[in-house]
Design an enzyme around this catalytic site. Structure first.
Site, mmCIF file in Angstrom:
data_model
loop_
_atom_site.group_PDB
_atom_site.id
_atom_site.type_symbol
_atom_site.label_atom_id
_atom_site.label_comp_id
_atom_site.label_asym_id
_atom_site.label_seq_id
_atom_site.Cartn_x
_atom_site.Cartn_y
_atom_site.Cartn_z
ATOM 1 N N GLU A 199 10.591 -9.633 14.847
ATOM 2 C CA GLU A 199 11.190 -10.063 13.622
ATOM 3 C C GLU A 199 12.678 -9.719 13.567
ATOM 4 O O GLU A 199 13.006 -8.805 14.447
ATOM 5 C CB GLU A 199 10.639 -9.329 12.494
ATOM 6 C CG GLU A 199 10.269 -8.026 12.632
ATOM 7 C CD GLU A 199 11.410 -7.010 12.897
ATOM 8 O OE1 GLU A 199 12.606 -7.130 12.291
ATOM 9 O OE2 GLU A 199 11.433 -6.126 13.942
ATOM 10 N N GLU A 342 12.575 -7.068 17.038
ATOM 11 C CA GLU A 342 12.830 -8.627 17.578
ATOM 12 C C GLU A 342 11.385 -8.906 18.480
ATOM 13 O O GLU A 342 11.290 -10.150 19.052
ATOM 14 C CB GLU A 342 13.887 -8.676 18.735
ATOM 15 C CG GLU A 342 15.134 -8.375 18.236
ATOM 16 C CD GLU A 342 16.384 -8.291 19.316
ATOM 17 O OE1 GLU A 342 15.859 -8.616 20.469
ATOM 18 O OE2 GLU A 342 17.452 -7.989 18.863
#
Lengths: 378, 378
Positions: A199, A342
């Protein structure tokens, strides 16, 4: 699985202010299609790994991963031919409360960085031969077309949950369904054998800590961490923002959609949907840090059977993660003291899972290699 | 570096009963060629990793590995083009004391397994594109020629150190020099950028625990572990064997060669030599579990400057390892609860180091990506 998980709910997107019960039911129905992890193969899988030329259990985590992947794939020779990481990106209205060390525009700048190939997750996916997809599920910006970009924007950021619900119930449903659709759409060409869920979203540790605090019951003070690196004063403020928001909304901790509506993020909802759709397709799901783990927690609220398909990729330095992992019954595979998100920890763990599958397939047994077993078993 | 590290001492092999002072001096001289890790590049390397698009320090272990590899290679774009694992195999006279769960012939059987490609280390090296070499430095058997086999046999196993010295001082020197020679000989075709040092030798946790206990001063009871899986009774016996051997030999804990002579193993000596030669060539060295770490400890006794080049690959479940790591100032990169040796943990960590180098080379900086830095630094 695309008929079960690939449906969109344009109606709920276009009408975010009202709850469409049928839409919520569609999420529940899709989640209900997850088969419980079939344990029938476990004895054979365990026997196979135990017969390899090594002391019993000596490959530790690699052995438990190998057995779990055998069960998920329902074969004694599990393999990860197609590996993919999905980075769900969304903005957060609660960033206006000043809970992050970075300005909100970093979300869109980092999405541009992902698309340009320059972020950590790009490097790690290239290194481990993992397909990388970036999902705009709620970034406060528009992007030009790019092969790695998947457009699923629900809204240009959530609302500030310090003042009201982060999203409408229709938006919560739409975001979960968008996550489901991403998996279904990307599986049409070739099935995905393992997915990592990452994310990007400035202020999203605030949302994740609020969700985890609500579900697990831990105090917001014990759930709140420093995110990208806030100081003591901002940490106290962030804790207060979370505590007040939970007091304001009092979301039902067993209702995944209500949690998302109250204090969620679109990327967390997308991760929950992607985890459910992947599990329904028999695909292993690797969670990343605290935000991704919050998405896994929401998925488990929607359908506990998802847990058998989950792997915790990385131990986060964020304190809320452990409470969520305890709730899910997961232990992180790696701990590199990372706090980036991420999907970086998931990408590293996907390679460990790949190695575990190769151990299961390629390593010789005592019989095959003509190696003597333990003295006391002879 | 081959002129410094590649010399053999056939004299000391053929005359194992006497110490040749010149031979011992040759080890010391070769070890003395290790350049101290040049810290001059550290500020630039740290600045480079700090400028990457991530919160400060957010890639944790990957960042410290990236900086260490930049210093070892003395360049801001470190790369691991050639990766190699050396498995040093040797037998142990102390196996006759019944300290292992497996019979001694497993050493030679596992060497055959390595050469046939069926062991865990074969699978992990194939998975991570690492060259694998097997060094017979003291196996109680003869092997047919094989491209992966390096012949450096000092003797068909050490003597039983419960009754006398494990090896002569000449054999200790020859074994360290053999380890040095392996690195030099394998570097003539192409330089090796990172080496993992693994081992195989039934009863070698007994030797490793004795060495670590002697050097660090921890009690044999705190140093002795279950190895390949012994029960409580055998554990008590193994502890007693180690305690009595240390009382018998009283080796000088600062004298690496004396330690090897008293309670060593040929593979531990070879690992020490290989670590010294690799460091002298500016090659990063990844240690594996407790036995490999004992080899690193002996290398550090011979030349402390080796420590700057060492990376601890894997946390062992063997209790002695932590004492050795504390002595060396190292923290393991991964912890997969493995207890196999062979270099398996080193192979996994070599890939993490490779990822760290790629982060250093390929990841964009804030400036390059046009990403805003922290709010409070603007």
């Amino acid at each position: 699985m695309s008929t079960q998980t690939g449906h969109r709910s344009g109606a709920s997107i276009s009408n975010p202010g009202t709850v469409a019960p049928s839409a919520a039911e569609s999420v529940t129905a899709a989640a209900g299609h997850i088969p419980p992890l079939d344990e029938g193969l476990r004895p054979a899988a365990q026997q196979k790994i135990d017969a390899k030329t090594k002391p019993l259990g000596a490959l530790g985590t690699l052995e438990s991963l190998a057995v779990q992947l055998a069960l998920i794939q329902q074969r004694l020779n599990p393999r990860l031919d197609r590996k993919a990481v999905f980075v769900f990106a969304g903005d957060h209205g609660v960033a206006a409360e000043g809970v992050s060390a970075f300005p909100a525009e970093v979300t869109l700048q980092m999405v541009a960085n992902f698309l340009a190939g320059g972020a950590a997750i790009n490097v790690l996916c290239r290194h481990h031969d993992i397909d990388l997809h970036v999902v705009d599920i709620g970034v406060n910006a528009d992007f030009e077309d790019h092969p790695a970009l998947i457009r699923k924007k629900i809204r240009r950021g959530t609302r500030n949950f310090a003042q009201g619900p982060a999203m409408s119930s229709g938006e919560a449903v739409a975001a979960v369904e968008a996550g489901m659709a991403v998996i279904a759409e990307q599986s049409t060409r070739q099935r995905i054998d393992i997915v990592g869920l990452g994310e990007m979203g400035i202020a999203n540790t605030t949302s994740a800590a609020a969700i985890i605090s609500a579900v697990t019951g831990i105090d917001p003070a014990d759930a709140t961490g420093r995110g990208t690196g806030i100081d003591d004063a901002v940490l106290a403020h962030k804790t207060d923002v979370i505590a007040r928001a939970l007091a304001l909304h009092r979301p039902d901790p067993s209702d995944g959609l209500a949690l998302l509506q109250a204090v969620g993020g679109f990327e967390i909802a997308g991760i929950a949907g992607a985890a459910l759709a992947a599990a329904a397709a028999g695909t292993a799901v690797v969670l990343d840090g605290v935000i991704s783990t919050a998405g896994g927690l929401v998925a488990a609220c929607l359908e506990p059977k998802v847990c058998g398909y989950l792997i915790s990729g990385h131990r986060s330095v964020e304190p809320a993660q452990q409470a969520a992992l305890d709730h899910l019954g997961l232990t992180p595979v790696v701990d590199y003291k990372m706090r980036l998100g991420e999907g970086t920890g998931a990408a590293m763990t996907i390679d460990v899972a790949d190695a575990a599958c190769r151990i299961m397939r390629e390593m010789a047994s005592f019989d095959e290699a003509g190696v003597s077993e333990r003295s006391n078993s002879q």
